[in-house]
Design a protein around this motif. Structure first.
Motif, short mmCIF file in Angstrom:
data_model
loop_
_atom_site.label_atom_id
_atom_site.label_comp_id
_atom_site.label_asym_id
_atom_site.label_seq_id
_atom_site.Cartn_x
_atom_site.Cartn_y
_atom_site.Cartn_z
N UNK A 192 48.01 27.81 57.19
CA UNK A 192 46.69 28.12 56.61
C UNK A 192 46.73 29.20 55.53
N UNK A 193 47.58 30.22 55.72
CA UNK A 193 47.68 31.26 54.69
C UNK A 193 48.28 30.71 53.40
N UNK A 194 49.27 29.87 53.53
CA UNK A 194 49.89 29.25 52.36
C UNK A 194 48.89 28.28 51.72
N UNK A 195 48.16 27.55 52.53
CA UNK A 195 47.12 26.65 52.01
C UNK A 195 46.06 27.40 51.23
N UNK A 196 45.74 28.60 51.69
CA UNK A 196 44.76 29.44 50.98
C UNK A 196 45.28 29.80 49.59
N UNK A 197 46.58 30.03 49.47
CA UNK A 197 47.19 30.32 48.17
C UNK A 197 46.98 29.16 47.21
N UNK B 200 45.79 23.15 44.60
CA UNK B 200 45.53 22.07 45.56
C UNK B 200 45.14 20.79 44.83
N UNK B 201 44.67 20.93 43.60
CA UNK B 201 44.29 19.74 42.81
C UNK B 201 45.50 18.95 42.35
N UNK B 202 46.63 19.65 42.12
CA UNK B 202 47.82 18.99 41.61
C UNK B 202 48.81 18.57 42.68
#
Length: 104
Positions: free
Chosen positions: A82-87, A94-96
């Motif tokens: 989740x922390x990496x996903x927040x980055x 996250x779009x690419x």
């Protein structure tokens, strides 16, 4: 950095065996991607289950992977902390990138 590679028909599963994807591990990820591309293996799933932190060097390595594998293939990231996903959200990457919950 140690990477575990599993080659399947149609894609390669790459599992970094580290908690931090940073300047120490980024060059290994880049060279592994180049090796896979030279073998014609452009579809890669990167399992980030062990990775809990990514710094700018690690993020640069992921972007490099994405660009190296495109347009012939695809990079999918799975088991993203989740922390990496927040980055990825904060940087709008996250779009690419394709983020998946698991290998399926």
């Amino acid at each position: 950095m140690q990477l575990h590679l599993e080659k399947f028909p149609g894609y390669t599963l790459v599992r970094p065996q580290i908690a931090r994807l940073d300047a120490a591990g980024a060059p290994v990820l880049r060279s592994t991607t180049a090796d896979l591309a030279n073998e014609g293996r452009f579809r890669v799933m990167l399992d980030l289950k062990e990775v809990q932190f990514v710094d700018s060097s690690g993020l640069g390595a992921l972007i490099h992977m994405h660009k190296t594998l495109q347009p012939q293939g695809r990079l999918v990231l799975c088991h993203v902390d989740p922390k990496v996903g927040q980055l990825f959200k904060v940087t709008r990457l996250e779009r690419g990138f394709t983020l998946a919950a698991n290998e399926d």
